[in-house]
Design an enzyme around this catalytic site. Structure first.
Site, PDB file in Angstrom:
ATOM      1  N   THR A 185       0.841  -1.143   0.032  1.00 32.68           N
ATOM      2  CA  THR A 185      -0.204   0.118  -0.067  1.00 32.68           C
ATOM      3  C   THR A 185       0.662   1.341   0.015  1.00 32.68           C
ATOM      4  O   THR A 185       2.236   1.231   0.663  1.00 32.68           O
ATOM      5  CB  THR A 185      -0.867   0.082   1.279  1.00 32.68           C
ATOM      6  OG1 THR A 185       0.109   0.136   2.484  1.00 32.68           O
ATOM      7  CG2 THR A 185      -1.903  -1.254   1.381  1.00 32.68           C
ATOM      8  N   GLU A 330      -6.058  -4.098   0.187  1.00 33.11           N
ATOM      9  CA  GLU A 330      -6.380  -5.290   1.113  1.00 33.11           C
ATOM     10  C   GLU A 330      -7.462  -5.908   0.440  1.00 33.11           C
ATOM     11  O   GLU A 330      -7.693  -6.946   1.169  1.00 33.11           O
ATOM     12  CB  GLU A 330      -6.503  -4.586   2.442  1.00 33.11           C
ATOM     13  CG  GLU A 330      -5.358  -4.016   3.247  1.00 33.11           C
ATOM     14  CD  GLU A 330      -5.240  -2.515   2.670  1.00 33.11           C
ATOM     15  OE1 GLU A 330      -5.634  -1.968   1.842  1.00 33.11           O
ATOM     16  OE2 GLU A 330      -4.463  -1.867   3.716  1.00 33.11           O
ATOM     17  N   LYS A 438     -15.362  17.648  11.261  1.00 33.08           N
ATOM     18  CA  LYS A 438     -16.369  17.733  12.237  1.00 33.08           C
ATOM     19  C   LYS A 438     -16.898  19.147  12.621  1.00 33.08           C
ATOM     20  O   LYS A 438     -15.917  19.703  13.161  1.00 33.08           O
ATOM     21  CB  LYS A 438     -15.985  16.808  13.587  1.00 33.08           C
ATOM     22  CG  LYS A 438     -17.122  15.944  14.223  1.00 33.08           C
ATOM     23  CD  LYS A 438     -16.683  15.029  15.119  1.00 33.08           C
ATOM     24  CE  LYS A 438     -17.786  14.006  15.403  1.00 33.08           C
ATOM     25  NZ  LYS A 438     -17.744  13.074  16.373  1.00 33.08           N
ATOM     26  N   TRP A 443     -20.589  15.248  10.686  1.00 32.98           N
ATOM     27  CA  TRP A 443     -19.660  15.311   9.916  1.00 32.98           C
ATOM     28  C   TRP A 443     -20.116  15.967   8.840  1.00 32.98           C
ATOM     29  O   TRP A 443     -21.398  15.666   8.029  1.00 32.98           O
ATOM     30  CB  TRP A 443     -19.463  13.676   9.535  1.00 32.98           C
ATOM     31  CG  TRP A 443     -18.806  13.001  10.948  1.00 32.98           C
ATOM     32  CD1 TRP A 443     -18.215  13.626  11.917  1.00 32.98           C
ATOM     33  CD2 TRP A 443     -18.709  11.638  10.941  1.00 32.98           C
ATOM     34  NE1 TRP A 443     -17.638  12.681  12.548  1.00 32.98           N
ATOM     35  CE2 TRP A 443     -18.030  11.483  12.079  1.00 32.98           C
ATOM     36  CE3 TRP A 443     -19.111  10.318  10.500  1.00 32.98           C
ATOM     37  CZ2 TRP A 443     -17.600  10.113  12.344  1.00 32.98           C
ATOM     38  CZ3 TRP A 443     -18.809   9.300  10.903  1.00 32.98           C
ATOM     39  CH2 TRP A 443     -18.072   9.011  11.937  1.00 32.98           C
TER      40      TRP A 443
END
Ligand code: ADP
Length: 541
Positions: A185, A330, A438, A443
């Site tokens: 990654t 993944e 936030k 959110w």
């Protein structure tokens, strides 16, 4: 009582055997790094992959050894990939866009024995070769006539190396859980981590991607995987396409709009896959040259959220179906695709676009759920956002040479993405957990603001970060790169956003920059932006 069925091991060489035997005439076409288009068929591909395996065995490569490739999507790369895996060795596909220190780190961490490298990347490897003690041989993916002068020790041209070996070889036999591929990654924080695919996970993932609502390639299809093999298995295409007998068209190093258009046209490509940036290049080229896409039927777009204008442009102007996909290294990598289904097929206009902007629903063999900070599952109401967890046979259970446990006690992997899921199972990513904004206890989705902003005339790229605010904790700052020659102003962008996003999501301020930093897989490096705008002060207003 156990069932009485054959103990048939799911190894990836069975894919190539099947393709050569049952679809042997289907083509493998490559825009070569040297320039000309090369073409052969799946029978030839298998023969050459067998020769690679035999030649590697002569070099002393054995089960479990790591063999690296740093290469574009080409026929030679696919031969190498199957040759390595068919010997039971591990094909470590290296992303050449990683930073030099990361390249040195991953090659040493993987302890790669041999490196297959494209002409393009020879200078890059020459510069670090003294730091790569494990590599015994460099095989340059070209023929003798194009072989460059090189300081690489023990370097040989691929075709010369292969010429000494025939295809009289049988694939190695081993357990289906044997490691097949290694992909690191990009490591936005800390060192890159190695995702280690197994033969079984690759075969199952390729069947998953063969489901009609995922890529669903057919033997009559001509598929152009633009997403690189070093970017999470080219989204499984190099397995799923031969498995289904579709022809594979490889773009080599040509990722620009013109090169892609030429292949789409000359090879009558009807299915393709790439990240949004590549498609932006193509769409721009089509507009500038007043071209159409008569053969292209559908495109898989993922790796980053698909902007609205891209869906509208492909579907309305060019009559090409957009399949929005989401996944991660993944996950092999496919996690969701956004195809319409029985309950959504009737949607038209704005409702249809809105659904297509969602990242989609999981295929069979991917499970997902969203949870709150305490791990309690959240409702699938299309609004409540939470941490996105996934589970399935083609999802990592750990990282290569890392002890840390990455699954919870029920086997779920936390993707690091924040998402909501609706009643019909369509998921929408709202942010990375590291990037959430936030504001006043709620959110704000930076992805949705960015996506809307790139629809504004004159905006080339947009990134939103949260900046500290005395009253609201955080407020969004919109950072924009203008298109060349464009003069779009902050007021014009705000006016454009008005009514398209929630009122309280409206950016508190807009800053224009020349460039936005990207990771090796083309994602915006928000961490860098946060550093740059660390002490940003909103004007009193
Ligand atoms: P890839 O770039 O192949 O998807 P990476 O492992 O480099 O794989 O990155 C995975 C991350 O990329 C995901 O966790 C998610 O944050 C982001 N991502 C991938 N696809 C999308 C998408 N369609 N929309 C938004 N974010 C996406």
């Amino acid at each position: 009582m156990l069932g009485l069925m054959q103990d048939y091991q799911l190894t990836v060489q069975t894919i190539l055997d099947h393709a050569a035997l049952n679809h042997g005439e289907r083509e493998m076409v490559t825009r070569s790094i040297e320039g000309p288009i090369r073409r052969y068929n799946y029978r030839d591909l298998r023969t050459r992959a067998l020769r690679v395996a035999k030649a590697l065995q002569k070099e002393g490569v054995v089960l479990g050894d790591r063999v690296a490739t740093m290469a574009w999507n080409t026929d030679r790369h696919v031969e190498t990939w199957y040759g390595v895996m068919g010997l039971g060795a591990i094909c470590h596909t290296i992303n050449p866009r990683l930073f030099v220190e990361q390249l040195v780190y991953i090659i040493n961490h993987a302890e790669d024995k041999i490196l297959f490298v494209d002409l393009t990347f020879v200078p890059l490897i020459e510069a670090i070769a003294t730091k790569l003690p494990t590599i015994q041989k460099y095989i340059i993916l070209t023929s003798d006539s194009y072989m460059p002068q090189t300081t690489l020790p023990n370097a040989v041209a691929y075709e010369t190396w292969l010429a000494g070996t025939d295809a009289d070889f049988e694939w190695a036999r081993f357990d289906e859980n044997t490691a097949a591929g290694l992909c690191y990654t990009s490591g936005t924080t800390g060192n890159p981590k190695g995702v280690l695919y197994s033969h079984r996970s690759n075969v199952l993932h390729s069947l998953m991607c063969s489901q009609n609502d995922v890529i669903g390639a057919k033997s009559v299809d001509n598929v152009l995987p633009i997403v690189p093999m070093f970017h999470a298995n080219a989204w499984a295409i190099t397995f799923a396409i031969p498995a289904n007998g579709a022809s594979m068209i490889m773009p080599g190093a040509g990722m620009d709009g013109k090169s892609i258009y030429e292949l789409l046209d000359s090879e009558k490509v009807n299915v393709s896959a790439a990240v949004p940036t590549v498609w932006l290049g193509l769409l721009q080229y089509l507009t500038e040259n007043d071209l159409k896409l008569p053969y292209l039927d559908r495109v898989l777009i993922g790796g980053a959220a698909v902007p609205r204008m891209m869906i509208e442009s492909f579907e309305n102007t060019y009559d090409v179906e957009v399949i929005h996909g989401w996944g991660m290294t993944e996950m092999s990598p496919i996690g969701t695709t956004g195809k319409l289904k029985y309950a959504t097929e009737h949607l038209q206009g704005e409702d249809r676009i809105k659904l297509k902007l969602r990242q989609g629903r999981p295929p069979y063999l991917v499970e997902m759920k969203i949870v709150d900070d305490e791990g309690t599952e959240l409702p699938r109401d299309g609004e409540t956002s939470g941490h996105l967890l996934v589970r399935g046979p083609a999802i990592s259970s750990g990282y290569y040479k890392h002890d840390e446990n990455i699954l919870d006690e029920d086997g779920w992997f936390n993707t690091g993405d924040i998402a909501n899921i609706d009643e019909l199972g369509y998921m929408q990513i709202t942010d990375r957990d590291k990037d959430v904004i936030k504001s006043g206890g709620e959110w704000i989705s930076s992805i949705e603001i960015e996506n809307t902003a790139v629809g504004c005339e004159g905006v080339a790229e947009a990134a939103v970060i949260g900046v500290a605010h005395p009253k609201w904790t955080e407020r969004p700052l919109l950072i924009i790169v203008r298109k060349p020659g464009a003069e779009v102003s902050a007021e014009e962008v705000l006016a454009y956003l008005e009514g398209k996003i929630a009122k309280w999501w409206m950016p508190e301020a807009i800053e224009f920059v020349d460039e936005i930093p990207h990771t090796a897989t083309g994602k915006i490096q928000k961490m860098e932006l946060r550093k740059k705008f660390g002490g940003y002060q909103f004007k009193e207003g």
